[in-house]
Design a protein around this motif. Sequence first.
Motif, PDB file in Angstrom:
ATOM      1  N   ALA A  74       0.823  -1.206   0.000  1.00  0.00           N
ATOM      2  CA  ALA A  74       0.000   0.000   0.000  1.00  0.00           C
ATOM      3  C   ALA A  74       0.861   1.263   0.000  1.00  0.00           C
ATOM      4  O   ALA A  74       0.586   2.215  -0.735  1.00  0.00           O
ATOM      5  CB  ALA A  74      -0.934  -0.007   1.215  1.00  0.00           C
ATOM      6  N   LEU A  75       1.911   1.275   0.807  1.00  0.00           N
ATOM      7  CA  LEU A  75       2.806   2.424   0.824  1.00  0.00           C
ATOM      8  C   LEU A  75       3.527   2.576  -0.509  1.00  0.00           C
ATOM      9  O   LEU A  75       3.702   3.699  -1.016  1.00  0.00           O
ATOM     10  CB  LEU A  75       3.823   2.286   1.952  1.00  0.00           C
ATOM     11  N   LEU A  76       3.953   1.473  -1.091  1.00  0.00           N
ATOM     12  CA  LEU A  76       4.653   1.547  -2.381  1.00  0.00           C
ATOM     13  C   LEU A  76       3.735   2.055  -3.480  1.00  0.00           C
ATOM     14  O   LEU A  76       4.179   2.769  -4.387  1.00  0.00           O
ATOM     15  CB  LEU A  76       5.198   0.158  -2.749  1.00  0.00           C
ATOM     16  N   THR A  77       2.450   1.734  -3.399  1.00  0.00           N
ATOM     17  CA  THR A  77       1.505   2.276  -4.372  1.00  0.00           C
ATOM     18  C   THR A  77       1.395   3.788  -4.232  1.00  0.00           C
ATOM     19  O   THR A  77       1.375   4.518  -5.231  1.00  0.00           O
ATOM     20  CB  THR A  77       0.127   1.626  -4.189  1.00  0.00           C
ATOM     21  N   GLY A  78       1.320   4.270  -2.998  1.00  0.00           N
ATOM     22  CA  GLY A  78       1.301   5.708  -2.774  1.00  0.00           C
ATOM     23  C   GLY A  78       2.572   6.380  -3.247  1.00  0.00           C
ATOM     24  O   GLY A  78       2.534   7.500  -3.780  1.00  0.00           O
ATOM     25  N   ILE A  79       3.705   5.715  -3.067  1.00  0.00           N
ATOM     26  CA  ILE A  79       4.983   6.263  -3.534  1.00  0.00           C
ATOM     27  C   ILE A  79       4.988   6.400  -5.050  1.00  0.00           C
ATOM     28  O   ILE A  79       5.420   7.416  -5.605  1.00  0.00           O
ATOM     29  CB  ILE A  79       6.143   5.370  -3.047  1.00  0.00           C
ATOM     30  N   ASN A  80       4.487   5.387  -5.741  1.00  0.00           N
ATOM     31  CA  ASN A  80       4.441   5.450  -7.203  1.00  0.00           C
ATOM     32  C   ASN A  80       3.480   6.537  -7.683  1.00  0.00           C
ATOM     33  O   ASN A  80       3.757   7.240  -8.663  1.00  0.00           O
ATOM     34  CB  ASN A  80       4.024   4.095  -7.771  1.00  0.00           C
ATOM     35  N   LEU A  81       2.344   6.683  -7.002  1.00  0.00           N
ATOM     36  CA  LEU A  81       1.373   7.699  -7.406  1.00  0.00           C
ATOM     37  C   LEU A  81       1.886   9.115  -7.156  1.00  0.00           C
ATOM     38  O   LEU A  81       1.494  10.053  -7.849  1.00  0.00           O
ATOM     39  CB  LEU A  81       0.054   7.495  -6.650  1.00  0.00           C
ATOM     40  N   SER A  82       2.738   9.275  -6.178  1.00  0.00           N
ATOM     41  CA  SER A  82       3.240  10.610  -5.852  1.00  0.00           C
ATOM     42  C   SER A  82       4.182  11.154  -6.926  1.00  0.00           C
ATOM     43  O   SER A  82       4.317  12.367  -7.064  1.00  0.00           O
ATOM     44  CB  SER A  82       3.976  10.575  -4.513  1.00  0.00           C
ATOM     45  N   ARG A  83       4.857  10.276  -7.662  1.00  0.00           N
ATOM     46  CA  ARG A  83       5.838  10.658  -8.685  1.00  0.00           C
ATOM     47  C   ARG A  83       7.000  11.459  -8.095  1.00  0.00           C
ATOM     48  O   ARG A  83       7.641  12.266  -8.790  1.00  0.00           O
ATOM     49  CB  ARG A  83       5.167  11.448  -9.820  1.00  0.00           C
ATOM     50  N   ALA A  84       7.240  11.266  -6.815  1.00  0.00           N
ATOM     51  CA  ALA A  84       8.345  11.969  -6.168  1.00  0.00           C
ATOM     52  C   ALA A  84       9.666  11.239  -6.445  1.00  0.00           C
ATOM     53  O   ALA A  84       9.687  10.088  -6.918  1.00  0.00           O
ATOM     54  CB  ALA A  84       8.093  12.055  -4.663  1.00  0.00           C
ATOM     55  N   ASN A  85      10.765  11.906  -6.120  1.00  0.00           N
ATOM     56  CA  ASN A  85      12.079  11.261  -6.199  1.00  0.00           C
ATOM     57  C   ASN A  85      12.230  10.341  -4.997  1.00  0.00           C
ATOM     58  O   ASN A  85      12.046  10.765  -3.851  1.00  0.00           O
ATOM     59  CB  ASN A  85      13.178  12.324  -6.202  1.00  0.00           C
ATOM     60  N   VAL A  86      12.578   9.086  -5.228  1.00  0.00           N
ATOM     61  CA  VAL A  86      12.585   8.069  -4.179  1.00  0.00           C
ATOM     62  C   VAL A  86      13.979   7.476  -4.036  1.00  0.00           C
ATOM     63  O   VAL A  86      14.639   7.159  -5.043  1.00  0.00           O
ATOM     64  CB  VAL A  86      11.571   6.943  -4.478  1.00  0.00           C
ATOM     65  N   ARG A  87      14.394   7.316  -2.791  1.00  0.00           N
ATOM     66  CA  ARG A  87      15.623   6.596  -2.478  1.00  0.00           C
ATOM     67  C   ARG A  87      15.316   5.614  -1.345  1.00  0.00           C
ATOM     68  O   ARG A  87      14.672   5.980  -0.365  1.00  0.00           O
ATOM     69  CB  ARG A  87      16.742   7.553  -2.066  1.00  0.00           C
ATOM     70  N   TYR A  88      15.785   4.389  -1.520  1.00  0.00           N
ATOM     71  CA  TYR A  88      15.504   3.336  -0.543  1.00  0.00           C
ATOM     72  C   TYR A  88      16.750   3.062   0.297  1.00  0.00           C
ATOM     73  O   TYR A  88      17.867   3.050  -0.222  1.00  0.00           O
ATOM     74  CB  TYR A  88      15.067   2.049  -1.252  1.00  0.00           C
ATOM     75  N   PHE A  89      16.534   2.834   1.600  1.00  0.00           N
ATOM     76  CA  PHE A  89      17.626   2.375   2.451  1.00  0.00           C
ATOM     77  C   PHE A  89      17.338   0.956   2.919  1.00  0.00           C
ATOM     78  O   PHE A  89      16.181   0.507   2.933  1.00  0.00           O
ATOM     79  CB  PHE A  89      17.842   3.317   3.649  1.00  0.00           C
ATOM     80  N   ARG A  90      18.376   0.241   3.288  1.00  0.00           N
ATOM     81  CA  ARG A  90      18.236  -1.163   3.664  1.00  0.00           C
ATOM     82  C   ARG A  90      17.303  -1.306   4.858  1.00  0.00           C
ATOM     83  O   ARG A  90      17.276  -0.461   5.756  1.00  0.00           O
ATOM     84  CB  ARG A  90      19.606  -1.780   3.958  1.00  0.00           C
ATOM     85  N   HIS A  91      16.581  -2.411   4.865  1.00  0.00           N
ATOM     86  CA  HIS A  91      15.527  -2.616   5.854  1.00  0.00           C
ATOM     87  C   HIS A  91      16.063  -2.511   7.289  1.00  0.00           C
ATOM     88  O   HIS A  91      16.976  -3.252   7.684  1.00  0.00           O
ATOM     89  CB  HIS A  91      14.881  -3.989   5.639  1.00  0.00           C
ATOM     90  N   ASN A  92      15.503  -1.554   8.030  1.00  0.00           N
ATOM     91  CA  ASN A  92      15.833  -1.332   9.446  1.00  0.00           C
ATOM     92  C   ASN A  92      17.319  -1.062   9.676  1.00  0.00           C
ATOM     93  O   ASN A  92      17.833  -1.313  10.770  1.00  0.00           O
ATOM     94  CB  ASN A  92      15.378  -2.515  10.307  1.00  0.00           C
TER      95      ASN A  92
END
Length: 608
Positions: free
Chosen positions: A291-309
């Motif tokens: 659900a969060l990833l869907t919102g991230i895609n809809l936002s069209r913002a610049n995204v950077r991921y960090f390793r889990h926890n």
Amino acid sequence: MAGKFTQHVFNLGFSSGRAIHKLLLDARSSSAHWPSPSEVYCIGNPNISSIQLSSIQSVFTYVVSFLSQLPNRYRIWWWNLLQSDPLHVLVETLLIVACIVLVVLQRRADWRFSQERKKGAPTDKDIEHLLKDWKENGRKPLVSRKEGTITARSGWGESKCLEAGSGLVVEKIEGSRLFLDLQLSKEKNNCKLPQSVLNFATLDYIATSSSPILRKTALDALKHYGCGSCGPRGFYGTIDAHLEAEEAVSKFLGTEGAILYSDGASASTSTLAAFAKRGDMLIVDEGVNEALLTGINLSRANVRYFRHNDVKDLRRILEKVKQQDISLKRNATDQRRFLVVEGMYRNWGTLAPLKEIVALKEEFHYRLIVDDSHGIGTLGKSGRGSLEHAGLKPMIHCEILTFSLENALGSVGGMTVGSEEVVDHQRLSGAGYCFSASAPPFLSKVCVESVKRLQGTLDEHESKSADETELTGSALLSRLRESISHLYSTLTNSSHPYALKLRNRLSVTSDPISPLLYLRLADEEATGRTRSEQTFILDQIAHHCLINGNVAVVSTGGHVKKYLQLVPEPSLRLVASASHDKEDVEVLVKALGEAVESVLVHNASQME
């Protein structure tokens, strides 16, 4: 360009008006009596004099002459415009040609579509055949029946009813047990199913589904409100029950406001997309849910991921962004920036290190968005979620807190809480709020009572009408924590006769205080096997627990893999609940031990 064009239009209109005015003056001067419309059209009227007829003829002649001169006048006007402003004429000509082309192409497309539709339409004979087949054989099953085979290292033959748990129809939930509708379930399975099974599958953390208080609340509200709300919140869909739910949750979490969505997943999706837009920056844990990833895609913002926890990796990314700001001479305040995490991760059963994340948020001047769908009602001294568990507060340490009401609170929908600005902004910008029908009001009433039950502040008449054995408030949360602790300690107890069978075969990967427990294949068993093979083994274990042990658990390898940034390893998911006692845990561990022994040990010996 605009001034010249306006002048030309004015000149054309002025000359046209002057010609019409001259026409009227000439016609009136030729006769003292101006003919009425009835006299003009009554050509055969004997009362019309010769003077009137000549007047009419002169008017008609002038009109014809004027209309015949219009093309020449338009040509002269267009030629003057072309000489004075050729760019305008070019743009206007291209627009006219484009309009003509679009109209022609659209008509051709419509014609082709109609021809293809006629070509592919079934004949009357085909329709009769389909209806006959449907009447004789019925509809096809909604769940496919697949036969699995373990290959490569295992290669253990076939299981004709491996997916016994995929088509179960639950009739009701009573305490810690699921009661199955055997007639409907048998249509989707080839196996003999038990009538009731021990429930370690649903996300019923504090036993809301079998609460007499909440059941009575739902029935009374259903009689009062009916089922649906018949509209979105902003269009005849807001009912007093929705406002009561928002107020109750807002007071419970200590925020200025709350906004209610009609779907748990759309709450986090719409909230994130409402605040983050194109050009903004999101720093996201790679283990967040769909659900969060869907919102991230809809936002069209610049995204950077960090390793889990991984807080160190988060700091590395934040420092890298800061260095880029300095090198590009970019002002960090010109861009909205958010950190996005879950309080308790749905697909991992791990808790976010919120204290460290908040410290980094404040150091680098970011805003924090937390999805606490599985922390609300389970974590914290009073069940206020992962923020309370970490000693933090919404609005102060977390700007935007969103969560689902469909887990611990036993309702439908989701909520986002925060300041008045955070809430009011979503009433016009939250897609799930603006364009979806609002939640059923009787379930919003359940949410209100569920919050009271969690707080232990039920009305006196409600407490008396409830079962004397039902727990509320701190007693309910203490019971849940005891269940989690006993389940975790029993599974990891190497001296337990059945837990010993799990040793070096299944390992717990979730947090010890999490009600979501995940068991994956140990390294010794997973090495050399593909993901599909591991999934098949865990499906067999879950199937054995259901059929032979009368225990319902979930194998996640087949469905927890789509639309994720980081796909977790195939696992068995166990859910601890306040309705479980020590005997239930013993039954579960016994069923797991026997299933692992049957699937891994017995089949391995047959291979040898």
